[in-house]
Design a protein around this motif. Structure first.
Motif, PDB file in Angstrom:
ATOM      1  N   GLN A   1       0.718  -1.221   0.038  1.00 43.95           N
ATOM      2  CA  GLN A   1      -0.061   0.096   0.125  1.00 43.95           C
ATOM      3  C   GLN A   1       0.814   1.289   0.006  1.00 43.95           C
ATOM      4  O   GLN A   1       0.823   2.292  -0.610  1.00 43.95           O
TER       5      GLN A   1
ATOM      6  N   ASN B   1      -0.161   4.211  -3.010  1.00 43.98           N
ATOM      7  CA  ASN B   1      -1.031   4.895  -2.380  1.00 43.98           C
ATOM      8  C   ASN B   1      -0.844   6.362  -2.404  1.00 43.98           C
ATOM      9  O   ASN B   1      -1.337   7.367  -2.113  1.00 43.98           O
TER      10      ASN B   1
ATOM     11  N   HIS C   1      -2.964  -4.760  -3.345  1.00 45.34           N
ATOM     12  CA  HIS C   1      -2.800  -3.482  -3.596  1.00 45.34           C
ATOM     13  C   HIS C   1      -1.979  -3.040  -4.975  1.00 45.34           C
ATOM     14  O   HIS C   1      -2.082  -2.076  -5.572  1.00 45.34           O
TER      15      HIS C   1
ATOM     16  N   SER D   1      -2.818   1.962  -9.368  1.00 40.33           N
ATOM     17  CA  SER D   1      -2.225   3.013  -8.147  1.00 40.33           C
ATOM     18  C   SER D   1      -3.076   4.152  -8.095  1.00 40.33           C
ATOM     19  O   SER D   1      -3.971   4.611  -8.635  1.00 40.33           O
ATOM     20  N   LEU D   2      -2.761   4.924  -7.027  1.00 43.45           N
ATOM     21  CA  LEU D   2      -3.417   6.316  -6.826  1.00 43.45           C
ATOM     22  C   LEU D   2      -2.704   7.163  -7.387  1.00 43.45           C
ATOM     23  O   LEU D   2      -2.913   8.505  -7.350  1.00 43.45           O
TER      24      LEU D   2
END
Lengths: 317, 567
Positions: B224, B228, B328, B333-334
């Motif tokens: 993560q 993130n 994740h 992805s973010l």
């Protein structure tokens, strides 16, 4: 309407006897007739036997013809009370007690069972007895009757006279709660025992098998089914309280209600299924609280209330 | 979040800022908002004095006492790892996880015999190692701490020193790892299991084994943190499609790798020429190379590539790569590209590196393992991963079924052979029975015929149905019906499958963790009791109860029930 004066029931009965010119013996008066009398002692119905404090005045009807003269009952006898205990405050009770004492005296020599071996009988409750006789009987007094009944009940069944049996039957409650025995659970040929339990609005069925302590609830393991450790303990509480966690496997179905309800419904279900395997565990399970259904439910909401009990806040105008 | 400051040390941070590069990120030099421009309107006196009655309760001002926690201090408290408790008792006779122990664990039953004879000759008894708690050596603990293998939720702080339960699955994993290293091939594995079933601990076991065996270990402790969008990122020049590097994270990661594997890396020297943005000496050790990379985030990624080329060169030790919270990295992805499109996790350079090895696209020439663990807490749902795991479990179940089925089939065959052997005797017996039946029938018919009145007849039809049938020939052999392997099919209407994730997960093995056995649970609870943490008798009953309450031996739940929930 004729004027009627009212007398207590027993006296009225006495009058009846006097009218039919039967001999009244205080020792063997018809006891149970009292029980069959209407509970309401005072009524305005004129069909009742009219009784009088003094002899009715008879006005001669001069206008009437001689042949039409009506035949009135003649009370020649003096008023005799039905029972010798008429002047005690509770005559029916006293008669009952005396007759029972009589009966006991007569059959005192019959062989009896050991204390506790007689069949358990639920006698009429005090309230029931009061309702039947219509007198204010004190509890301590009624306990005397019960004592005698208890003693009579201990007469050996094979030698118990018919008379005693009949009397005992009259004092028995309509439904004997002690005859209501729970059906024992069954273990089927595969070794499964089914138990059912309820709590709040949850219903659970649990199949308990000999095993190693594996538990599946609705196909899920205990931790998947119940997040709280307390709930998980509730599920296997019957096994834990009897030190049998590693002896049995549980496969259960549960539906309805919330988590606590489901867990505690399972407590009962597992307890009952375990009982089928080992009936001797019943006292231990009862002490652990795995036998008794908790009857509490959500209390209903009432009109005018916000919830079941909560009232709206007071507002000035 | 990667930072050069240590999150996990106990002291308060001396500097409040983590890294200059982060500073520039967290505080943009421009602002598009017009906060300052907007004038605050004060309520006019007229509006206030209209006679509106309001309840005015003055709030007490909160009295601030003491020094407020500095920036990052709370996080450091939250993230700190305590590995020792001086109040806990020392466990007598706890063995350490060393090379010998790993050998013992890995050794097969067949080999056992000869070795145990040898040991018996030497006066030592061979003892079972599975179902024992072993301690971790000091160096191993340091290395594991450096790669962040310990997690805050695992309760290390209760014990004198870190210990590890060797369970059946650990033996399985160790065997496969050692086998892979021997054969110079790679083990590609996904570890899955219920919440609290010990997935991260299994990763830790793999890493501890690798450290003991002298492997090089690279660990991504939490996927993560990579995906993130909390780290700075930059496109890597000359890659199509564009890969994204995360300089700070990579630098930090390189530092961890260097520190954790120092014992191995300091003896290995550069063997190749690398085209790096900074000049480096040609004879430095790999540990030094990692240090150089950790020092400067801008060159971290090229240095990592150089490092990777070095440790996968000929004659280098095997490599273990681990990653926790796999799901994740199986989705977008973010991070965002400049055109605001989402960046897939596989386009992040670090993740791409890991995933290529997990899928088998890139090889480990010196052998080793690539292990990823799933997570059940706060992890996104990955349909692709779920399907792969479901299919793997079905295959495993079917393999188990087939094992039983072959045994049953053999038994069935043997039974049929016995039947064939018995058949002549059975036939003779049946023939005799038919003869007896007919004899009896004849007698009865004669009796009926002799009787005059009332006349009765034998029901010929019923009698025929009741008569025993003659045995002509043995029944043909019918083999047992075999259940086919039925895999969960792909849902054609499901949109959440990730094509890239599917490709990666095509050929990975799955290790499914279940609850531990009763014996293992007992060993663990005895270890707790010896440490003075569990103050309760450990016997069959208490073990059975804890085991059952923990959903048939889910180890995290056993710990929760026995250690955290003490009353």
């Amino acid at each position: 309407m004729k004027k009627v004066a009212w007398l207590p029931a027993s006296l009225r009965g006495g009058l009846q006897c006097a009218q039919y010119s039967q001999t009244t013996a205080s020792s063997n008066f018809p006891r149970r007739t009292v029980f069959t009398l209407p509970k309401k002692q005072f009524s305005t119905s004129s069909s009742l036997q009219e009784s009088i404090a003094a002899a009715p005045i008879r006005f001669t009807n001069n206008n009437a013809k001689e042949g039409e003269e009506e035949e009135d009952p003649v009370f020649n006898a003096r008023l005799v009370p039905n029972s010798a205990s008429y002047f005690t405050a509770q005559p029916i009770f006293t008669d009952d007690l005396l007759s029972l004492q009589n009966l006991l005296q007569r059959y005192a020599n019959l062989p009896v069972l050991k204390p506790g071996e007689a069949p358990r009988v639920a006698w009429l409750s005090l309230a029931d007895y009061r309702n039947i006789v219509g007198e204010t009987v004190k509890a301590a007094k009624y306990s005397k009757i019960v004592e005698i009944l208890h003693r009579l009940n201990h007469i050996h069944p094979s030698l118990m006279p018919r008379e005693v049996k009949d009397v005992l039957n009259e004092y028995k409650r309509d439904v004997n709660p002690y005859q209501n025995t729970a059906k024992p659970g069954l273990v089927n040929t595969d070794g499964h025992a089914l138990g059912a339990g309820r709590r709040k609005s949850s219903t659970a069925r649990a199949w308990v098998v000999d095993g190693t302590g594996e538990v599946l609830v609705n196909g899920k393991t205990l931790i998947e089914a119940f997040g709280r450790i307390h709930d998980r303990e509730s599920v296997i509480w019957a096994l834990k309280a009897t030190n049998r966690v590693d002896k049995y496997n549980v496969w259960a179905r549960v539906s309805g209600g919330g988590t606590t309800g489901q867990a505690e419904a399972l407590t009962l279900a597992v307890g009952k299924a375990l009982l089928a395997h080992e009936p001797a565990l019943k006292p231990a399970l009862r002490r652990a609280g795995c036998m008794t259904r908790d009857p509490k439910r959500v209390e209903r909401k009432k009109p005018g209330h916000v919830k079941a009990r909560k009232m709206p806040a007071w507002v000035k105008r | 979040m990667a930072s050069t400051n240590c999150w996990r040390c106990l002291s308060r941070p001396s500097t409040t800022l983590t890294h200059p590069s982060l500073l520039t990120l967290s505080r943009p030099s421009f602002s598009t908002s017009a906060i300052l421009a907007a004038a605050v309107k004060k309520p006019t006196l007229a509006a206030r004095s209209k006679g509106q009655k309001t309840l005015k309760i003055k709030k007490k001002a909160v009295v601030k006492t003491g020094k407020p926690p500095a920036a990052g201090e709370r996080k450091a408290m939250r993230k700190r790892i305590v590995l020792s408790n001086t109040n806990a008792l020392e466990v007598e006779g706890m063995q350490d996880l060393d090379e010998q122990m790993v050998e013992k664990l890995v050794r097969k039953k067949e080999e056992d015999l000869s070795v145990s004879f040898a040991l018996e000759a030497a006066g030592e008894m061979e003892a079972e190692v599975v179902g024992k708690v072993v301690g971790l050596k000091g160096e191993t603990v340091d290395s594991l701490r450096a790669v962040e293998a310990f997690k805050t939720t695992q309760g290390w702080g209760l014990f004198r020193r870190p210990g590890l339960l060797l369970r059946e699955e650990s033996r399985e994993l160790s065997r496969r790892m050692v086998g892979a290293a021997r054969g110079r091939e790679e083990l590609r594995l996904v570890i899955d299991g219920e919440k609290g079933s010990g997935k991260s601990l299994m990763l830790l076991h793999a890493m501890a084994t690798a450290f003991v065996k002298g492997w090089v270990v690279l660990n991504i402790p939490e996927a993560q943190e990579v995906t993130n969008a909390m780290n700075d990122y930059a496109p890597i020049q000359g890659t199509t499609p564009t890969l994204w590097s995360q300089p700070t994270y990579t630098a930090n990661w390189l530092g961890q790798i260097g520190k954790a594997n120092n014992a191995v890396l300091q003896d290995l020297q550069l063997s190749m020429e690398h085209n790096l943005p900074i000049p480096i000496q040609s004879n430095i050790s790999l540990a030094r190379l990692c240090e150089l990379g950790a020092r400067d985030p801008d060159v971290a990624w090229p240095i990592f590539l150089a490092f990777w080329a070095e440790i996968t060169a000929r004659g280098r030790p095997p490599v273990l790569m681990c990653l926790d919270s796999l799901s994740h990295v199986l989705q977008n992805s973010l991070y965002r590209a400049p055109d605001y499109s989402q960046i897939h996790a596989h386009d992040l350079a670090i993740i791409r590196h890991f995933v290529d090895h997990l899928s088998g696209k890139a090889k480990l020439p010196n052998g080793g393992a690539v292990i990823a663990a799933t997570s059940r807490s706060h992890a996104p749902i990955s349909k692709s991963l779920e399907l792969v795991i479901a299919n793997a479990e079905e295959k495993a179940a079917h393999a188990k079924y087939m094992e039983q089925f072959t045994a049953r089939q053999a038994q069935h065959k043997a039974n049929y052979a016995a039947y064939l052997e018995r058949f002549p005797a059975m036939k003779a017996e049946r023939d005799a029975e038919i003869a007896r039946w007919q004899q009896q029938l004849a007698i009865e018919e004669a009796e009926l015929a002799a009787r005059t009145a009332p006349r009765q007849f034998l029901d010929k039809k019923a009698l025929k149905a009741m008569a025993p049938k003659p045995l002509l020939k043995p029944a043909p052999y019918a083999p047992l019906q075999q259940e086919e392997l039925q895999l969960t099919p792909r849902d054609p209407f499901e949109k959440a499958y990730d094509a890239r994730a599917d490709k990666v997960l095509e050929n990975v093995d799955v290790l499914s963790l279940k609850g531990i056995s009763r014996a293992e649970a007992r060993a663990l609870m005895e270890y707790w009791a010896q440490s003075g943490v569990l103050r309760q008798r450990v016997d069959e009953e208490s073990v059975a109860e804890k085991w059952a309450l923990a959903g048939n031996g889910i180890v995290g739940e056993i710990q929760r029930g026995a250690l955290w929930m003490r009353i």
